[in-house]
Scaffold this active site. Structure first.
Site, PDB file in Angstrom:
ATOM      1  N   HIS A   1       0.998  -1.359  -0.149  1.00  9.52           N
ATOM      2  CA  HIS A   1       0.045   0.091  -0.005  1.00  9.52           C
ATOM      3  C   HIS A   1       0.632   1.238  -0.097  1.00  9.52           C
ATOM      4  O   HIS A   1       0.684   2.139  -0.921  1.00  9.52           O
ATOM      5  CB  HIS A   1      -0.714   0.000   1.291  1.00  9.52           C
ATOM      6  CG  HIS A   1      -1.607   1.105   1.361  1.00  9.52           C
ATOM      7  ND1 HIS A   1      -3.142   1.298   1.115  1.00  9.52           N
ATOM      8  CD2 HIS A   1      -1.565   2.408   1.761  1.00  9.52           C
ATOM      9  CE1 HIS A   1      -3.617   2.485   1.280  1.00  9.52           C
ATOM     10  NE2 HIS A   1      -2.786   3.068   1.727  1.00  9.52           N
ATOM     11  N   GLU A   2       1.841   1.255   0.936  1.00 12.59           N
ATOM     12  CA  GLU A   2       2.754   2.596   1.149  1.00 12.59           C
ATOM     13  C   GLU A   2       3.545   2.685  -0.360  1.00 12.59           C
ATOM     14  O   GLU A   2       3.897   3.765  -0.666  1.00 12.59           O
ATOM     15  CB  GLU A   2       3.388   2.435   2.414  1.00 12.59           C
ATOM     16  CG  GLU A   2       2.538   2.515   3.605  1.00 12.59           C
ATOM     17  CD  GLU A   2       1.762   3.545   3.586  1.00 12.59           C
ATOM     18  OE1 GLU A   2       1.910   4.745   3.111  1.00 12.59           O
ATOM     19  OE2 GLU A   2       0.562   3.420   4.361  1.00 12.59           O
TER      20      GLU A   2
ATOM     21  N   HIS B   1       1.570   4.394  -2.880  1.00 17.18           N
ATOM     22  CA  HIS B   1       1.944   5.788  -2.777  1.00 17.18           C
ATOM     23  C   HIS B   1       3.311   6.630  -3.282  1.00 17.18           C
ATOM     24  O   HIS B   1       3.332   7.293  -3.853  1.00 17.18           O
ATOM     25  CB  HIS B   1       1.839   6.205  -1.061  1.00 17.18           C
ATOM     26  CG  HIS B   1       0.351   6.262  -0.827  1.00 17.18           C
ATOM     27  ND1 HIS B   1      -0.801   7.100  -1.254  1.00 17.18           N
ATOM     28  CD2 HIS B   1      -0.064   5.720   0.496  1.00 17.18           C
ATOM     29  CE1 HIS B   1      -1.654   6.954  -0.311  1.00 17.18           C
ATOM     30  NE2 HIS B   1      -1.466   6.308   0.428  1.00 17.18           N
TER      31      HIS B   1
ATOM     32  N   HIS C   1       3.313   6.818  -6.871  1.00 21.87           N
ATOM     33  CA  HIS C   1       2.718   8.053  -7.364  1.00 21.87           C
ATOM     34  C   HIS C   1       3.608   9.227  -7.344  1.00 21.87           C
ATOM     35  O   HIS C   1       3.684  10.164  -8.185  1.00 21.87           O
ATOM     36  CB  HIS C   1       1.342   8.276  -6.497  1.00 21.87           C
ATOM     37  CG  HIS C   1       0.259   9.052  -6.992  1.00 21.87           C
ATOM     38  ND1 HIS C   1      -0.748   9.279  -6.229  1.00 21.87           N
ATOM     39  CD2 HIS C   1       0.240   9.752  -8.055  1.00 21.87           C
ATOM     40  CE1 HIS C   1      -1.618  10.173  -7.076  1.00 21.87           C
ATOM     41  NE2 HIS C   1      -1.015  10.278  -8.000  1.00 21.87           N
TER      42      HIS C   1
END
Length: 674
Positions: free
Chosen positions: A464-465, A468, A471
């Site tokens: 998940h991190e 990020h 991105h």
């Protein structure tokens, strides 16, 4: 001596010289950077030259470069390795930065120049990104009160300053409660616990300077303890400590802070002409209105509660079969749910966990990114903020893309939870500036010489991190204000939640889920049982999340309550919150909402993004599979590289061809038949 924060950084990749930076350097550096920023803003506002995009908007983009550079270092240290001096500085900087922010937002001459450009926008020959930046800049000034005059203007500045101070105190209170609590365990208390929990407890005890093992409030330690400890009394003690953070009375109690925050946010919204703080906050999000948020949450609530109620009946029967009378309590749920998982899916966390080594899961995250986007990661020796931090250079076709830092282990001075931040953002205004991206987690640190083992949920958090981080790393824009994750709050979780799906790809697990002792890959049968169990206990997980999201929404969509705890109970009762399932984040430690404005009225955004991430991954499956090159290119071109240069709905529709409905989310969570 020269202050290293105010000097040029001649380190490799221009990393902050952490080995030379001392806490005593920060106050001088921040004061100097604030003075520089004020001078730059004043020069823009008072310029005799007619306003242009370059001398006003672009100049404003660069006005506080030094300040941003210094603060990125400070807040990295303050959040990952806090101490009393850094906490004092946080409080001091909160006051100073709020004052500076209000000065800029309320600078009438500066806003007049921006307004002139806005009125002339159609004749300025702006690029699409420049037009977007002008729009966002003007909007931020208006929403910050630039059009107010007299008392409302002055009062808004006071309100924002107080909110900033309260947010800092809220965070520090939670950290203090987490740092000070530990439950020491006797050897007999370890009975029934898997070895990885025992090892984590011993490491935590050693880290606290205790003589024996201990359970702390680190999620990666307390959750498995609640899952596996047969001692109901100890589970209750641990659960009550975990859920009462910020509500223990005394100086670290957050209940009065939460009440004041809600009242001030309501006043802020009223001063700006909005009906509620939720109306103010959601105006810039994809959802737009409290009604749209409530509609989404309730569409998911009904099937989720039905699933949770059915699960509660079964868990209570298991508990009664163990000879425990009475109702199923919150400290019982995880224990019996784990037993049920073993019954239904033949999964034993103690058997599963050795296959999820931190090192191998990080390799998996890198490998998936390589197959999707062609990037590679190589360890580098550069200054970092803590000895536990891992540093990597990210390249593509030999060219530098970013620096990635991973700070994965829990420690006493680290804020709880997991997050992604940057020490430097991608932009092109000041040259081809490549980002420095940091992932922070709170995994249990192993004892000396042992591999770090993750739960499957921990591994999902890592992915998940890193979503990020992608991105941020693949951002390709000109202006920092729209770089990377500078997007709507209910869109920012799309890349992170989407990336979690690649952990569930069978071939990824088969390659990277290898046993810590034997090196053997996870057996296909075990892998398949694991994947079949991904929706296990999804009623519980969905209900605890929606409970928090609805409380957050109602707190901000109605008149601020005098007693948030009483209002919290009323909201939960009105939706029929099961007694054995608490909110994921109760108000006194709901840092997403009360430590700052980031997720206030917007905790729903994880679910809003999940509607899209389930649909987005389906786009890969409908094409050539999880690593389809055309879909991967579209994901980068249409979403990851674009930052906030266009509206989120426009970006997603370009990628997928349409906006999705809630059905993909319900199917993905196993709440309706696929």
């Amino acid at each position: 001596m020269t202050n290293p924060l105010l000097s040029e950084w001649d380190t490799r990749f221009e990393m902050p010289p952490f080995d030379k930076i001392e806490d005593s350097h920060f106050e001088e550096a921040v004061d100097a950077a604030l003075a520089e920023a004020r001078e730059a803003v004043d020069a823009i506002a008072k310029s005799e030259a007619s306003p242009t995009f370059a001398n006003t908007v672009e100049a404003l983009e660069r006005a506080d470069e030094t300040l941003g550079r210094i603060l990125s270092v400070f807040y990295t240290l303050a959040s990952t390795d806090s101490n009393p001096e850094r906490q004092r500085l946080q409080r001091e900087f909160s006051r100073k930065l709020s004052a500076y922010s209000s000065e800029v937002a309320m600078n009438a001459d500066l806003f007049a120049r921006i307004e002139t450009l806005w009125q002339q926008r159609d004749s300025l020959d702006l690029t699409d990104e420049q037009h977007r930046l002008l729009y966002l800049t003007r909007r931020s000034f208006v929403r910050a009160g630039a059009q107010l005059e007299g008392f409302p203007r002055d009062r808004l500045s006071e309100v924002k300053a107080r909110l900033s101070s309260l947010g800092t105190q809220f965070t520090q209170n939670i950290l203090a409660d987490e740092r000070e609590w530990a439950m020491e365990l006797a050897e007999a208390d370890l009975e029934g616990l898997p070895q990885f929990v025992i090892d984590g407890a011993r490491a935590a005890g050693a880290e606290r300077g205790l003589d024996g093992p201990a359970i702390t409030l680190s999620r990666s330690l307390i959750v498995p303890f609640l899952q596996f400890s047969p001692r109901r009394d100890l589970r209750e003690t641990a659960w009550r400590a975990w859920t009462s953070r910020g509500a223990n009375g005394g100086e670290t109690d957050n209940r009065d802070i939460a009440a004041e925050v809600l009242q001030l946010r309501e006043e802020r919204a009223m001063l700006l002409g909005y009906d509620s703080f939720a109306d103010y906050k959601l105006e810039t999000e994809m959802a737009k209105t409290p009604g749209a948020v409530r509609d989404l949450l309730m569409k998911v609530w009904t099937p989720a509660k039905e699933a949770a109620d059915a699960d509660a009946t079964r868990l209570a029967a298991m508990m009664h079969a163990d000879g425990v009378n009475g109702d199923l309590e919150p400290w019982d749920w995880r224990y019996y749910s784990e037993k049920r998982r073993k019954e239904d899916h033949d999964l034993d966390e103690a058997e599963l966990k050795p296959y999820f080594q931190l090192d191998r899961m990080l390799e998996a995250a890198f490998a998936c990114a390589n197959r999707l986007f062609g990037i590679e990661a190589q360890p580098v020796d550069i200054p970092v903020h803590h000895p536990d931090v891992r540093a990597y250079e990210i390249t593509r076709n030999g060219a530098h893309v970013a620096i990635f830092l991973g700070d994965y282990f829990a420690r006493g001075g680290k804020r709880s939870g997991a997050w992604c931040t940057t020490l430097r953002n991608q932009q092109k205004l000041a040259g081809d500036i490549r980002p420095v991206v940091l992932n922070v987690c709170n995994f249990a640190k192993p004892t000396e010489g042992q591999p770090a083992l993750l739960s499957y949920d921990d591994a999902r958090t890592l992915f998940h991190e890193f979503g990020h981080a992608l991105h941020q790393m693949l951002s390709d824009v000109t202006y920092e204000s729209v770089s990377g994750t500078s997007v709507a709050r209910d869109f920012v979780e799309l890349p992170s939640q989407l990336y979690e799906h690649w952990l569930e790809v069978p071939e990824v697990l088969s390659e990277f889920a290898t046993h810590a002792e034997t090196g053997e890959p996870i057996p296909e049968a075990l892998r398949d049982r694991l994947l079949a169990a991904t929706t296990h206990d999804m009623g519980f997980q969905t209900v605890e999340y929606i409970g928090s999201a609805l409380v957050d929404l109602e707190f901000h969509a109605e008149e601020a309550p005098d007693d948030p705890m009483e209002r919290q109970a009323e909201i939960l009762e009105s939706i029929g919150m099961p007694a054995a399932i608490p909110m994921r984040h109760a108000t006194p430690h709901f840092a997403h909402v009360f430590a700052g404005d980031g997720y206030s009225s917007a905790y729903y955004s994880y679910m809003w993004s999940e509607v899209m991430d389930a649909d987005a991954f389906a786009a890969f499956e409908e094409a050539g599979g999880a690593f389809d090159p055309e879909r991967a290119k579209a994901l980068e071109d249409d979403i990851l590289s674009k930052g906030g240069t266009e509206e989120a709905e426009t970006l997603y529709t370009r990628f997928r061809g349409r906006m999705p409905g809630v059905e993909a989310l319900l199917k993905g969570r196993g709440l309706i038949d696929a």
